[in-house]
Design a protein around this motif. Structure first.
Motif, short mmCIF file in Angstrom:
data_model
loop_
_atom_site.label_atom_id
_atom_site.label_comp_id
_atom_site.label_asym_id
_atom_site.label_seq_id
_atom_site.Cartn_x
_atom_site.Cartn_y
_atom_site.Cartn_z
N GLN A 278 0.85 -1.19 0.00
CA GLN A 278 0.00 0.00 0.00
C GLN A 278 0.89 1.23 0.00
O GLN A 278 1.98 1.22 0.57
N HIS A 279 0.40 2.28 -0.63
CA HIS A 279 1.11 3.56 -0.63
C HIS A 279 0.09 4.66 -0.43
O HIS A 279 -0.99 4.61 -1.03
N PRO A 280 0.38 5.66 0.43
CA PRO A 280 -0.62 6.70 0.72
C PRO A 280 -1.12 7.43 -0.53
O PRO A 280 -2.27 7.87 -0.55
N ALA A 281 -0.28 7.55 -1.56
CA ALA A 281 -0.71 8.31 -2.74
C ALA A 281 -1.43 7.44 -3.77
O ALA A 281 -1.90 7.95 -4.79
N LEU A 282 -1.50 6.13 -3.50
CA LEU A 282 -2.08 5.23 -4.51
C LEU A 282 -3.22 4.43 -3.89
O LEU A 282 -3.16 4.02 -2.74
N HIS A 283 -4.25 4.22 -4.71
CA HIS A 283 -5.42 3.47 -4.27
C HIS A 283 -5.39 2.11 -4.98
O HIS A 283 -5.39 2.08 -6.22
N LEU A 284 -5.32 1.03 -4.24
CA LEU A 284 -5.34 -0.30 -4.85
C LEU A 284 -6.77 -0.61 -5.27
O LEU A 284 -7.62 -0.90 -4.43
N ILE A 285 -7.05 -0.55 -6.56
CA ILE A 285 -8.42 -0.67 -7.05
C ILE A 285 -8.87 -2.11 -7.07
O ILE A 285 -9.94 -2.45 -6.58
N SER A 286 -8.07 -2.98 -7.67
CA SER A 286 -8.41 -4.40 -7.62
C SER A 286 -7.21 -5.23 -8.05
O SER A 286 -6.21 -4.70 -8.54
N VAL A 287 -7.33 -6.54 -7.82
CA VAL A 287 -6.31 -7.47 -8.29
C VAL A 287 -7.01 -8.57 -9.09
O VAL A 287 -8.10 -9.00 -8.75
N CYS A 288 -6.39 -8.94 -10.21
CA CYS A 288 -6.94 -9.99 -11.07
C CYS A 288 -5.94 -11.14 -11.09
O CYS A 288 -4.75 -10.91 -11.29
N VAL A 289 -6.42 -12.35 -10.89
CA VAL A 289 -5.52 -13.48 -10.70
C VAL A 289 -5.57 -14.43 -11.90
O VAL A 289 -6.63 -14.89 -12.30
N GLN A 290 -4.41 -14.69 -12.48
CA GLN A 290 -4.28 -15.74 -13.50
C GLN A 290 -3.58 -16.92 -12.83
O GLN A 290 -2.41 -16.86 -12.52
N GLU A 291 -4.37 -17.97 -12.59
CA GLU A 291 -3.85 -19.07 -11.78
C GLU A 291 -3.15 -20.12 -12.63
O GLU A 291 -3.68 -20.56 -13.65
N PHE A 292 -1.94 -20.50 -12.23
CA PHE A 292 -1.25 -21.64 -12.84
C PHE A 292 -1.31 -22.78 -11.84
O PHE A 292 -2.02 -22.71 -10.84
N ASN A 293 -0.52 -23.81 -12.06
CA ASN A 293 -0.59 -25.00 -11.22
C ASN A 293 -0.30 -24.71 -9.75
O ASN A 293 -1.13 -24.96 -8.88
N LYS A 294 0.87 -24.11 -9.47
CA LYS A 294 1.22 -23.90 -8.06
C LYS A 294 1.41 -22.42 -7.71
O LYS A 294 1.54 -22.07 -6.56
N TRP A 295 1.47 -21.60 -8.74
CA TRP A 295 1.61 -20.17 -8.45
C TRP A 295 0.69 -19.40 -9.38
O TRP A 295 0.10 -19.96 -10.30
N SER A 296 0.53 -18.13 -9.09
CA SER A 296 -0.36 -17.30 -9.88
C SER A 296 0.37 -16.04 -10.32
O SER A 296 1.27 -15.56 -9.64
N ARG A 297 -0.07 -15.54 -11.48
CA ARG A 297 0.40 -14.25 -11.93
C ARG A 297 -0.75 -13.30 -11.63
O ARG A 297 -1.87 -13.53 -12.08
N VAL A 298 -0.48 -12.27 -10.84
CA VAL A 298 -1.55 -11.38 -10.39
C VAL A 298 -1.35 -10.00 -10.99
O VAL A 298 -0.25 -9.44 -10.93
N LEU A 299 -2.40 -9.46 -11.60
CA LEU A 299 -2.34 -8.09 -12.09
C LEU A 299 -2.85 -7.17 -10.98
O LEU A 299 -4.01 -7.25 -10.58
N THR A 300 -1.96 -6.33 -10.46
CA THR A 300 -2.38 -5.38 -9.43
C THR A 300 -2.67 -4.04 -10.11
O THR A 300 -1.93 -3.62 -10.99
N ILE A 301 -3.77 -3.41 -9.71
CA ILE A 301 -4.21 -2.17 -10.36
C ILE A 301 -4.28 -1.06 -9.31
O ILE A 301 -5.08 -1.14 -8.37
N TYR A 302 -3.44 -0.07 -9.46
CA TYR A 302 -3.41 1.07 -8.54
C TYR A 302 -3.79 2.34 -9.29
O TYR A 302 -3.48 2.48 -10.47
N GLU A 303 -4.44 3.27 -8.58
CA GLU A 303 -4.75 4.56 -9.18
C GLU A 303 -4.17 5.66 -8.30
O GLU A 303 -4.32 5.62 -7.07
N ARG A 304 -3.53 6.63 -8.94
CA ARG A 304 -2.94 7.75 -8.19
C ARG A 304 -4.06 8.63 -7.64
O ARG A 304 -4.95 9.03 -8.37
N ARG A 305 -4.01 8.89 -6.34
CA ARG A 305 -5.02 9.75 -5.73
C ARG A 305 -4.80 11.20 -6.14
O ARG A 305 -3.67 11.64 -6.31
N ALA A 306 -5.92 11.94 -6.26
CA ALA A 306 -5.82 13.35 -6.61
C ALA A 306 -5.18 14.13 -5.48
O ALA A 306 -4.41 15.05 -5.68
N SER A 307 -5.50 13.74 -4.24
CA SER A 307 -4.85 14.38 -3.11
C SER A 307 -4.61 13.33 -2.03
O SER A 307 -5.38 12.38 -1.89
#
Lengths: 432, 123
Positions: free
Chosen positions: A376-405
């Motif tokens: 987490q970062h005070p200037a960024l909002h974690l909007i969502s995470v999307c998971v692409q699952e493989f056998n034992k691990w996953s590749r996760v797309l993390t989506i952050y948006e810069r806060r206006a203030s």
């Protein structure tokens, strides 16, 4: 408001919602996704008009098409009943235009003869215009969803929809940008489909300035340029950026796809020492940072103090320090992924415009996937995470948006809470 | 490396990072090339707000091609926007050196690609 039917692609189901929401927000569409279901290829939404429906899906990757919804039913009898009850006011509008019908089925199908009978059962619509298979004025579509019967190839009809075709999505771009036919690729090139989805979720649009700090062979740069972004890329490995000769490099990929005017520059740099001045801000940052599996995660630096001192004093035959020559290769040291991810958030907090998005891919072992492990970062909002699952691990797309203030109450900072991915990878993701 | 990029970057060494006087990097012994591309007015409007104008003036003086117009004039005149496009987007540094005005560290450009990698005593 009118009802529209969004026909979803049955691929990467966990990314579909994020993509639709991003496109809705890009086109200022008030989209209610409360009826969205992961297992349903049909999504009914309320929209202003056809134009808005077109905007919503025309650049989507995980959507197939959008239709003006005329009726729904659990079987054909109910579908006809509802068509006659709910859509009568529309019949007159299309009475004399050229048209054709099509039938689309999921997890089941009808023989050709049945399809014909199905189409003919709509004759009460009383369309008088000519039937044209090629370029008709209107296309009407019967959509069927079947349920598979457990343990057999048989399936039973579950739901039917009827509507007027409005627009297809951008799904054909997956084929256009298929890595198999791309001039220059490498071992870490990112597949076209999810690269395009990433850029949609990053809300990249015409005139945008986009940066990929781990550009590699430029997979995300190409996808971002497809949506009108003007792209910068960097990589610690200059050889990847240079490619193999004049015919096979990042430049030639942009030429292949006729996107040269969107290509600004690539340069070699280390992510922990980016050369941008602090007031340069991007509209979006998209990246797939090195996971440190293939060859370990490296950044610039040298742990050994003696070697640092000796590298300062080494001179060439003209008395010029070697480290200032173009042939100098600087040493690299090991680094860890959570620290790199912190650096990425720090960079994004300074170098994104307010409202701009960071879309960053992250490797996580399946036993650790949950939304509260991400930094987490005070200037960024974690909007969502999307998971692409493989056998034992996953590749996760993390989506952050810069806060206006940045509000002081949000000033928590938190690093990624995970084990060492490379160690987990090589120990087969067994518990410690 | 395009002149737009030259206007976006500064010295990346530990002591210079974030310092305004480590910008712009001075081009030295450079070979320039011109590469025609389509003008995108949306993009030019976007970057006009992001350009460091005094830095651009300094760079173009160093390259011996002084600017003949001001930022305000560009905002009023489509033809000047085209000229700015030709300077920022169509002009590339193919070979040469970029020198930090503060610490004199030298970065190299080869085949149009700059390297901002640093020796260990500067990271």
């Amino acid at each position: 408001m009118k009802k529209y039917l969004v026909l979803l692609a049955q691929a990467h189901e966990t990314f579909r919602e994020a993509e639709l929401q991003a496109l809705a927000s890009l086109y200022d569409i008030d989209l209610d996704l409360s009826s969205y279901s992961k297992n349903n290829p049909f999504l009914v939404v309320s929209l202003e008009d056809d134009e808005q429906a077109k905007n919503l899906v025309s650049r989507a990757i995980l959507v197939r098409s959008v239709f003006e919804l005329w009726s729904e039913g659990k079987d054909l009898a109910e579908l006809h009943e509802n068509t006659k009850r709910d859509s009568k006011d529309k019949w007159e509008l299309y009475k004399y235009c050229s048209f054709r019908f099509m039938v689309t089925s999921f997890q089941g199908s009808r023989p050709k003869q049945d399809q014909r009978e199905l189409i003919e059962s709509f004759s009460y619509l009383d369309f008088q215009g000519p039937i044209r298979m090629k370029d008709p004025d209107q296309v009407f579509c019967v959509l069927e969803d079947y349920d598979l019967i457990n343990g057999s190839k048989e399936s039973v009809l579950k739901h039917m929809c009827f509507g007027r075709w409005i627009a297809d999505s951008d799904r054909h771009a997956i084929d256009t940008y298929d890595l198999k036919r791309r001039d220059y690729i490498g071992t870490t090139s990112f597949e076209a489909e999810l690269a395009l989805v990433t850029c949609n979720i990053a809300k990249i649009t015409h005139g945008d300035l986009v940066y990929d700090p781990f550009a590699g062979t430029g997979s995300f740069l190409i996808a971002a340029a497809h949506y009108g972004g003007h792209v910068f890329g960097a990589d610690i490995d200059g050889r990847q950026l240079r490619g193999i000769g004049k015919k096979s490099n990042i430049d030639s990929n942009f030429i292949q796809y006729n996107l040269t005017s969107k290509y600004i520059d690539v340069f070699s740099s280390d992510f922990t020492h980016p050369p941008f001045r602090s007031t340069v801000q991007f509209n979006a940052i998209v990246c797939d940072p090195p996971y440190g599996v293939r060859e370990g995660l490296k950044v610039l630096g040298e742990e050994n103090q003696q070697r640092i001192e000796s590298s300062i004093s080494k001179l060439d035959k003209d008395g010029k320090p070697l480290y200032l020559k173009s042939t100098y290769i600087p040493p690299k040291k090991n680094y860890d992924f959570p620290s790199l991810f912190d650096d990425i958030l720090d960079f994004a907090s300074v170098h994104l415009v307010p409202g701009g998005r960071l879309c960053c891919w992250v490797p996580v072992s399946n036993s650790e996937v949950s939304s509260d492990i991400f930094p987490q970062h005070p200037a960024l909002h974690l909007i969502s995470v999307c998971v692409q699952e493989f056998n034992k691990w996953s590749r996760v797309l993390t989506i952050y948006e810069r806060r206006a203030s940045v509000e002081s109450t949000q000033s928590t900072r938190q690093s990624m809470r995970v084990g060492h991915f490379r160690n987990q990878y090589f120990s087969g993701f067994k518990d410690d | 490396m395009k002149l737009l990029t030259l206007n976006f970057v500064q010295c990346a060494t530990r002591d210079c990072a974030g310092r305004q006087d480590a910008f712009p990097l001075a081009p030295q012994n450079v070979q320039l090339a011109a590469q025609e591309t389509d003008l995108d007015p949306d993009f030019m409007a976007n970057i006009l707000a992001k350009i460091d104008w005094p830095g651009l003036e300094t760079s173009l003086n160093q390259l011996g091609r002084p600017l003949t117009f001001t930022k305000e004039q560009v905002e009023q005149d489509q033809n000047l926007l085209k000229e700015l496009h030709s300077i920022l987007i169509e002009t590339t540094i193919q070979e040469g050196e970029l020198v930090c005005p503060r610490c004199s560290h030298i970065y190299h450009v080869k085949d149009g690609i700059a390297s901002f990698l640093l020796p260990p005593h500067l990271v």
